[in-house]
Design a protein around this motif. Structure first.
Motif, PDB file in Angstrom:
ATOM      1  N   GLU A 126     -32.592-106.708  -4.660  1.00  0.00           N
ATOM      2  CA  GLU A 126     -31.242-106.947  -4.784  1.00  0.00           C
ATOM      3  C   GLU A 126     -31.090-108.265  -4.144  1.00  0.00           C
ATOM      4  O   GLU A 126     -30.375-109.183  -4.474  1.00  0.00           O
ATOM      5  CB  GLU A 126     -30.221-105.922  -4.151  1.00  0.00           C
ATOM      6  N   ASN A 127     -31.261-108.466  -2.713  1.00  0.00           N
ATOM      7  CA  ASN A 127     -31.199-109.436  -1.999  1.00  0.00           C
ATOM      8  C   ASN A 127     -31.641-110.767  -2.448  1.00  0.00           C
ATOM      9  O   ASN A 127     -31.013-111.758  -2.526  1.00  0.00           O
ATOM     10  CB  ASN A 127     -31.380-109.100  -0.577  1.00  0.00           C
ATOM     11  N   LEU A 128     -33.041-110.695  -2.674  1.00  0.00           N
ATOM     12  CA  LEU A 128     -33.649-111.953  -3.294  1.00  0.00           C
ATOM     13  C   LEU A 128     -33.183-112.327  -4.511  1.00  0.00           C
ATOM     14  O   LEU A 128     -32.971-113.475  -4.876  1.00  0.00           O
ATOM     15  CB  LEU A 128     -35.251-111.656  -3.520  1.00  0.00           C
ATOM     16  N   LEU A 129     -32.812-111.360  -5.470  1.00  0.00           N
ATOM     17  CA  LEU A 129     -32.130-111.322  -6.720  1.00  0.00           C
ATOM     18  C   LEU A 129     -30.812-112.410  -6.556  1.00  0.00           C
ATOM     19  O   LEU A 129     -30.518-113.310  -7.233  1.00  0.00           O
ATOM     20  CB  LEU A 129     -32.170-110.182  -7.678  1.00  0.00           C
ATOM     21  N   SER A 130     -30.157-111.916  -5.603  1.00  0.00           N
ATOM     22  CA  SER A 130     -28.760-112.229  -5.646  1.00  0.00           C
ATOM     23  C   SER A 130     -29.163-113.751  -4.905  1.00  0.00           C
ATOM     24  O   SER A 130     -28.050-114.566  -5.453  1.00  0.00           O
ATOM     25  CB  SER A 130     -27.988-111.602  -4.374  1.00  0.00           C
ATOM     26  N   LEU A 131     -29.615-113.931  -4.073  1.00  0.00           N
ATOM     27  CA  LEU A 131     -30.047-115.389  -3.544  1.00  0.00           C
ATOM     28  C   LEU A 131     -30.641-116.304  -4.669  1.00  0.00           C
ATOM     29  O   LEU A 131     -29.932-117.678  -4.729  1.00  0.00           O
ATOM     30  CB  LEU A 131     -31.433-115.371  -2.452  1.00  0.00           C
ATOM     31  N   ASN A 132     -31.611-115.975  -5.765  1.00  0.00           N
ATOM     32  CA  ASN A 132     -31.863-116.970  -6.481  1.00  0.00           C
ATOM     33  C   ASN A 132     -30.726-117.196  -7.501  1.00  0.00           C
ATOM     34  O   ASN A 132     -30.809-118.411  -7.970  1.00  0.00           O
ATOM     35  CB  ASN A 132     -33.185-116.144  -7.490  1.00  0.00           C
ATOM     36  N   ASP A 133     -30.193-115.999  -7.798  1.00  0.00           N
ATOM     37  CA  ASP A 133     -29.118-116.393  -8.840  1.00  0.00           C
ATOM     38  C   ASP A 133     -27.847-117.073  -8.009  1.00  0.00           C
ATOM     39  O   ASP A 133     -27.445-118.080  -9.068  1.00  0.00           O
ATOM     40  CB  ASP A 133     -28.453-114.796  -9.057  1.00  0.00           C
ATOM     41  N   TRP A 134     -27.538-117.269  -6.837  1.00  0.00           N
ATOM     42  CA  TRP A 134     -26.597-118.059  -6.330  1.00  0.00           C
ATOM     43  C   TRP A 134     -27.139-119.346  -6.333  1.00  0.00           C
ATOM     44  O   TRP A 134     -26.311-120.398  -6.709  1.00  0.00           O
ATOM     45  CB  TRP A 134     -26.462-117.428  -5.125  1.00  0.00           C
TER      46      TRP A 134
END
Length: 318
Positions: free
Chosen positions: A39-47
């Motif tokens: 969840e955290n890496l996906l959120s970072l990449n998406d941002w």
């Protein structure tokens, strides 16, 4: 009259449902621990991908594609990105790209060590191989069933499904690449006093990198396919555009999503294909530099000269 349906006396579906319910109820902390980094890496990449201005992203992607492949592929990549933006699905494309990039990171972190382990132990490979066979022959949408049961619905559970489906090719190619290193070179390395760590990081992995990159290409394409399929469980991105078009009988909307998916898949495929291709022509220097960078990562930052010093006498001895 005897009917085949009369044989269906075992309530297997009820047993599976009870088993999954027990697992979801009693092992919830494990699933939360798995979900947290995803969840955290996906959120970072998406941002990050959404924060980069469109012109800057196109120029940066053009330079990256040129560095990793050829000028022709770089031009094709830039034109494809402009077309995707012109179709009005730029934000959805960035979400899909974040799904794929996150999956690549987790597949590399999980798949390469498992592949190395399989290459160094026939017993491990005999256990892992049938599991990979099952995973790679299972229809893509079947992955959604356990994911929904254990992780729920949404983009993060979709990412878990993408990682699960995309990791097997990288495991298989890593194992294959290391096993394909010529036995004489390995024996020569041992004769020159290389221990197991030096043999792996300074001889086997550098020679296996082209094959491993071939596995990375397959992982990228599998992740691309799954990033579309997971729209069925609520994951955002280009797959959701297609799903919305089909749900509303809006053929135009579905076609726009489909065209963007094809263009993005072609761009990623061409770039990763060039990474795995044998060195040839004027681009070999750039590619060699990239492989050297990856090899340095594998070797823990040791200089290229050290690997050459170990590999060269080994080859001469052969």
């Amino acid at each position: 009259m005897f009917k085949a349906d009369d044989l269906a006396v075992f309530p297997i579906d009820a047993w599976i449902q009870q088993g999954v319910s027990w697992v979801a109820l009693n092992l919830r902390p494990i699933f939360l621990a798995i979900k947290w980094p995803v969840e955290n890496l996906l959120s970072l990449n998406d941002w990050v991908l959404h924060a980069i201005p469109f012109p800057l992203f196109v120029v940066g992607f053009f330079l990256l594609a040129w560095r990793l492949s050829t000028l022709g592929i770089a031009v094709f990549s830039a034109v494809s990105l402009i077309v995707i933006a012109a179709l009005g699905v730029w934000s959805e494309a960035m979400t899909t790209l974040s799904l794929i990039s996150t999956a690549i990171v987790f597949c590399a972190v999980i798949g390469i060590p498992i592949g190395i382990w399989c290459a160094r132990s026939d017993r491990v490979w005999n256990v892992v191989r049938p599991i990979l066979d099952i995973m790679q022959t299972t229809p893509s949408f079947v992955y959604l069933v356990p994911v929904v049961m254990l992780f729920g619905v949404g983009t993060v559970p979709g990412e878990v499904a993408v990682v699960t489906a995309a990791a097997p090719p990288l495991i298989r190619f890593t194992n294959l690449g290391i096993r394909m290193v010529e036995h004489e070179i390995v024996e020569a390395g041992l004769a020159f006093g290389a221990d197991k760590r030096q043999l792996l990081f300074e001889i086997q992995l550098p020679l296996a990198i082209p094959t491993i990159l071939g596995g990375l290409n397959q992982t990228v394409l599998t992740a691309m396919v799954l990033s579309v399929v997971v729209a069925m469980i609520g994951a955002e991105g280009l797959g959701l555009v297609v799903l919305q078009g089909l749900g509303r009988l809006d053929v135009g909307r579905a076609a726009v999503g489909g065209i963007a998916i094809v263009l993005l898949a072609m761009v990623l495929d061409r770039i990763t294909q060039k990474l795995a291709a044998p060195k040839a022509g004027g681009r070999s220097a750039a590619r060699t530099s990239l492989l050297g960078t990856i090899a340095r990562l594998f070797r823990g930052g040791q200089p290229d000269a050290e690997a050459a010093a170990v590999a060269a006498p080994a080859k001469q001895a052969v």
